[in-house]
Design a protein around this motif. Structure first.
Motif, mmCIF file in Angstrom:
data_model
loop_
_atom_site.group_PDB
_atom_site.id
_atom_site.type_symbol
_atom_site.label_atom_id
_atom_site.label_comp_id
_atom_site.label_asym_id
_atom_site.label_seq_id
_atom_site.Cartn_x
_atom_site.Cartn_y
_atom_site.Cartn_z
ATOM 1 N N GLY A 154 0.819 -1.235 0.067
ATOM 2 C CA GLY A 154 0.136 0.001 0.000
ATOM 3 C C GLY A 154 0.743 1.375 0.181
ATOM 4 N N GLU A 155 2.160 0.960 0.298
ATOM 5 C CA GLU A 155 3.007 2.344 0.221
ATOM 6 C C GLU A 155 4.519 1.973 -0.416
ATOM 7 O OE1 GLU A 155 3.930 5.400 3.678
ATOM 8 O OE2 GLU A 155 4.816 3.257 4.461
ATOM 9 N N LEU A 156 4.814 2.934 -1.324
ATOM 10 C CA LEU A 156 6.145 3.108 -1.705
ATOM 11 C C LEU A 156 7.007 4.434 -1.217
ATOM 12 C CD1 LEU A 156 5.596 1.790 -5.364
ATOM 13 C CD2 LEU A 156 6.463 0.442 -3.172
ATOM 14 N N LYS A 157 8.032 4.094 -0.723
ATOM 15 C CA LYS A 157 8.717 5.401 -0.015
ATOM 16 C C LYS A 157 10.089 5.396 -0.924
ATOM 17 C CE LYS A 157 8.460 6.485 4.130
ATOM 18 N NZ LYS A 157 7.652 7.790 3.916
ATOM 19 N N PHE A 158 10.241 6.374 -1.944
ATOM 20 C CA PHE A 158 11.601 6.321 -2.563
ATOM 21 C C PHE A 158 12.087 7.823 -2.404
ATOM 22 C CE2 PHE A 158 9.261 3.053 -5.398
ATOM 23 C CZ PHE A 158 9.951 2.018 -4.771
ATOM 24 N N GLU A 159 12.075 8.440 -1.273
ATOM 25 C CA GLU A 159 12.539 9.740 -0.907
ATOM 26 C C GLU A 159 14.356 9.747 -1.052
ATOM 27 O OE1 GLU A 159 12.324 8.049 3.423
ATOM 28 O OE2 GLU A 159 11.573 7.758 1.291
ATOM 29 N N GLY A 160 14.717 10.756 -1.351
ATOM 30 C CA GLY A 160 15.991 11.148 -1.124
ATOM 31 C C GLY A 160 16.968 10.253 -1.791
ATOM 32 N N LEU A 161 16.711 9.674 -3.085
ATOM 33 C CA LEU A 161 17.272 8.857 -3.867
ATOM 34 C C LEU A 161 18.303 9.807 -5.091
ATOM 35 C CD1 LEU A 161 15.188 5.762 -4.058
ATOM 36 C CD2 LEU A 161 17.108 6.434 -2.583
ATOM 37 N N LEU A 184 -1.884 0.437 -4.399
ATOM 38 C CA LEU A 184 -0.904 1.439 -3.921
ATOM 39 C C LEU A 184 -1.783 2.841 -3.504
ATOM 40 C CD1 LEU A 184 2.096 2.194 -3.263
ATOM 41 C CD2 LEU A 184 1.956 3.125 -5.577
ATOM 42 N N ARG A 185 -1.494 2.961 -2.178
ATOM 43 C CA ARG A 185 -2.294 4.099 -1.552
ATOM 44 C C ARG A 185 -1.202 5.440 -1.579
ATOM 45 N NH1 ARG A 185 -5.831 1.221 -2.604
ATOM 46 N NH2 ARG A 185 -7.315 0.381 -1.237
ATOM 47 N N THR A 186 -0.150 5.143 -1.110
ATOM 48 C CA THR A 186 0.903 6.364 -0.700
ATOM 49 C C THR A 186 2.129 6.011 -1.587
ATOM 50 O OG1 THR A 186 0.083 6.559 1.400
ATOM 51 C CG2 THR A 186 2.131 7.774 0.901
ATOM 52 N N ASN A 227 -5.233 6.396 -12.464
ATOM 53 C CA ASN A 227 -5.048 5.514 -11.160
ATOM 54 C C ASN A 227 -6.315 5.896 -10.416
ATOM 55 O OD1 ASN A 227 -4.289 5.612 -8.217
ATOM 56 N ND2 ASN A 227 -2.785 4.597 -9.225
ATOM 57 N N ALA A 228 -6.950 4.690 -9.955
ATOM 58 C CA ALA A 228 -8.164 4.792 -9.116
ATOM 59 C C ALA A 228 -7.863 4.320 -7.578
ATOM 60 C CB ALA A 228 -9.148 3.825 -9.817
ATOM 61 N N VAL A 229 -6.783 4.154 -7.071
ATOM 62 C CA VAL A 229 -6.498 3.941 -5.696
ATOM 63 C C VAL A 229 -5.680 4.722 -4.989
ATOM 64 C CG1 VAL A 229 -6.996 1.523 -6.116
ATOM 65 C CG2 VAL A 229 -4.541 2.328 -6.491
ATOM 66 N N MET A 230 -4.628 5.365 -5.565
ATOM 67 C CA MET A 230 -3.622 6.202 -4.669
ATOM 68 C C MET A 230 -4.481 7.425 -4.349
ATOM 69 S SD MET A 230 -0.121 7.878 -6.131
ATOM 70 C CE MET A 230 0.183 6.703 -7.308
ATOM 71 N N THR A 231 -4.054 7.702 -2.974
ATOM 72 C CA THR A 231 -4.665 8.769 -2.157
ATOM 73 C C THR A 231 -3.641 9.900 -1.546
ATOM 74 O OG1 THR A 231 -4.401 7.530 -0.045
ATOM 75 C CG2 THR A 231 -6.806 7.206 -1.278
ATOM 76 N N THR A 277 -6.569 12.329 -1.895
ATOM 77 C CA THR A 277 -6.850 13.117 -0.904
ATOM 78 C C THR A 277 -5.727 13.955 -0.261
ATOM 79 O OG1 THR A 277 -6.494 11.518 0.842
ATOM 80 C CG2 THR A 277 -8.747 11.541 -0.097
ATOM 81 N N GLU A 278 -4.347 13.680 -0.555
ATOM 82 C CA GLU A 278 -3.522 14.445 0.019
ATOM 83 C C GLU A 278 -2.162 14.734 -0.963
ATOM 84 O OE1 GLU A 278 -1.826 13.348 3.989
ATOM 85 O OE2 GLU A 278 -3.448 11.998 4.334
ATOM 86 N N LEU A 279 -1.889 16.043 -1.241
ATOM 87 C CA LEU A 279 -0.730 16.381 -2.110
ATOM 88 C C LEU A 279 0.134 17.184 -1.734
ATOM 89 C CD1 LEU A 279 0.078 16.469 -5.229
ATOM 90 C CD2 LEU A 279 -1.394 18.497 -5.387
ATOM 91 N N GLN A 280 1.222 16.831 -1.640
ATOM 92 C CA GLN A 280 2.443 17.440 -1.182
ATOM 93 C C GLN A 280 3.453 18.010 -2.097
ATOM 94 O OE1 GLN A 280 5.283 19.060 -0.121
ATOM 95 N NE2 GLN A 280 6.344 17.627 1.353
ATOM 96 N N LEU A 281 3.433 19.292 -2.349
ATOM 97 C CA LEU A 281 4.410 19.824 -3.478
ATOM 98 C C LEU A 281 5.216 20.885 -3.104
ATOM 99 C CD1 LEU A 281 1.743 20.413 -6.492
ATOM 100 C CD2 LEU A 281 3.444 18.402 -6.175
#
Length: 553
Positions: free
Chosen positions: A242-249, A269-271, A294-298, A326-330
């Protein structure tokens, strides 16, 4: 016992080593790999940590977890195939266990919480020796079929700083700390950050099979299909995360385009966290195309990239048709006024997005005005973060007008926007009629005493704001006394931030008097003001009998 005690941090106990065997008979006859792994392990186990240039103590994920859970000196388990799997000669029982252990090694390499160390460095002369062998064998870690698949498996769903390529280690990082530190920390002093950079996105099973058949080498050619099937089976099982975290790469546009090729396969995948990379407009456009269908990523986190206004426009177009996010971080993407205007147009028609973070984006008053107009018709956004922009008093006045009519927004962050006295007055007028906003952050806006007075008058009639941040606003005793008068009548504010102002003993004493009659405030921050011992004593005396009260001086 330790794994259970660590809770969600249990994965740091388990490290899987991926490396190239140096001879057919023995993987490391001269201890080349061992020396490197041992030095990294020493850093991973270090319980003392290392103090960085900001005075912060940096620990490894392992040492930090053991400290937080009170487990004493750190320890971990290392999966090293030569020592962890039965080697020849094997008994019948061991022969049966060996293939099972080999197959289950995917758990250690691929699990989202375990740690992987790729020891891809090879000793001098190794490549020439492999080239001279008959038949020629893989000269590098990357060319080896088995190593490539282990690397691919560990790249599929594992968060960024749990997969390290030890060949990227530097003397500087090895002399400092394992890390990885805070998400926004780009320090070259932390090994986990240095060795996680530039890892590839998760490859598709088709890509892996093609590369195994055409580019990678095996000692036994019959392993090709077996290894390709092994990856395909693994990939099929992990696409349900449900989550993929690929930050800082340090991923750029090309990396995100490749990621977008496989994202549709992650059906639940939600996040998706791609923050603190180097994604530009092209990468944002590829993500936008995915979001349209996409119909699932929130939740999408793209903070700290380089998408600019063009990238923001691509994301905005997707938001017009996306019905689930539902949540967008830009934040930190330099989208400017044009990017903000594009997001605003999307907000006019989007009926699901509840949280929008546009902090540190060089948005001026024109962008703020566009967002304000959108908020007047938007019926779902509850959280808006515009901190660190430059909307000024004009932008604040526009946002204030929107606050008068919005019936849903509960959190507004305008920290560091230079809204000044006029902007504060406009926000105050909105607070008098707004019946939903519960958290308001106006730190570092130079509102002064006059702005504080206006906010104070609003608090006397506002019945919903529970958290108010006014730190760093050049508020003196006069402004503090006005806030105090409001505290005497308000029955809802529980958290008040007044740090880094110019409040002296007079203001502090007035606040102390108000605390004797105000029974709802539970957290007060007055650090870095101008009060002396008398003011501090009055405040401490006022709350000494209030259990659980948080006073910061």
């Amino acid at each position: 016992r330790v794994a259970l005690a660590l809770g969600d941090d249990f994965g740091v106990l388990f490290v899987a080593l991926s490396y190239r065997w140096l001879t057919k008979e023995h993987p490391d006859p001269d201890g080349f790999h061992l020396g490197i792994v041992a030095s990294v392990a020493e850093l991973y186990l270090n319980p003392r940590g290392w103090t960085d240039e900001y005075g912060l103590d940096q620990y490894s994920q392992l040492a930090e977890a053991f400290r937080e859970h009170g487990l004493g000196l750190p320890e971990f388990a290392l999966f090293w195939d030569f020592a962890s799997l039965h080697q020849p000669p094997r008994t019948d029982a061991e022969a049966k266990l060996f293939p099972k252990g080999l197959q289950n090694s995917n758990v250690w390499y691929g699990h989202a919480r375990t740690v992987v160390w790729m020891q891809s460095e090879l000793p001098e002369g190794f490549a020439a020796r492999m080239r001279a062998s008959e038949p020629p064998l893989a000269e590098t870690y990357e060319d080896s079929g088995w190593c490539y698949v282990e690397a691919a498996i560990s790249a599929a769903i594992k968060p960024g700083f749990l997969r390290l390529d030890l060949a990227k280690r530097t003397e500087r990082a090895m002399a400092c700390a394992y890390g990885p530190g805070e998400p926004w920390d780009e320090s070259d002093d932390l090994l986990a950050r240095v060795c996680a950079r530039r890892r590839p996105p998760p490859p598709s099973p088709e890509t892996v099979r093609r590369l195994l058949q055409t580019e990678k080498r095996f000692t036994n050619s019959s392993d090709v299909s077996k290894v390709a099937d092994l990856y395909a089976t693994f990939f099929g099982k992990v696409t349900n995360v449900g989550e993929l975290k690929f930050e800082g790469l340090e991923w750029g546009d090309a990396d995100v385009v490749k990621l977008c090729e496989v994202l549709p396969r992650f059906a639940v995948l939600r996040t998706l966290d791609l923050s603190e990379n180097k994604i530009g407009p092209e990468g944002a456009s590829a993500l936008g195309e995915v979001l349209k269908v996409n119909a699932v990523m929130t939740e999408l986190e793209l903070g700290g990239n380089e998408i600019g206004d063009e990238g923001a426009k691509a994301i905005a177009e997707a938001l017009k048709v996306n019905a689930v996010m539902t949540e967008l971080q830009l934040g930190g993407n330099k989208i400017g006024d044009e990017g903000a205007k594009a997001i605003a147009e999307a907000l006019k028609v989007n009926a699901v997005l509840t949280s929008v973070d546009l902090q540190y984006n060089s948005i001026g008053h024109d962008g703020a005005k566009a967002i304000a107009e959108a908020l007047k018709v938007n019926a779902v956004v509850t959280t808006l973060v515009l901190r660190g922009n430059n909307i000024g008093d004009e932008g604040a006045i526009a946002i204030a007008e929107a606050l008068k009519v919005t019936a849903v927004m509960t959190t507004l962050d305008l920290v560091g926007n230079n809204i000044g006295v006029e902007g504060a007055k406009a926000i105050a007028e909105a607070l008098k009629v707004n019946a939903v906003l519960t958290e308001l952050s106006l730190y570092r806006n130079n509102i002064g005493d006059d702005g504080a007075k206006a906010i104070a008058e609003a608090l006397k009639v506002n019945a919903v704001v529970t958290a108010l941040g006014l730190g760093g606003n050049n508020i003196g005793d006069e402004g503090a006394i006005a806030i105090v008068e409001a505290l005497k009548v308000t029955a809802v504010v529980t958290t008040l931030g007044l740090s880094s102002n110019n409040i002296g003993d007079e203001g502090a004493t007035a606040i102390a008097q108000a605390l004797k009659v105000n029974a709802v405030l539970t957290k007060l921050n007055l650090k870095y003001n101008s009060m002396g011992d008398a003011g501090e004593k009055a405040l401490r005396d006022a709350v000494k009998d209030r259990s659980g009260f948080e006073l910061e001086l």
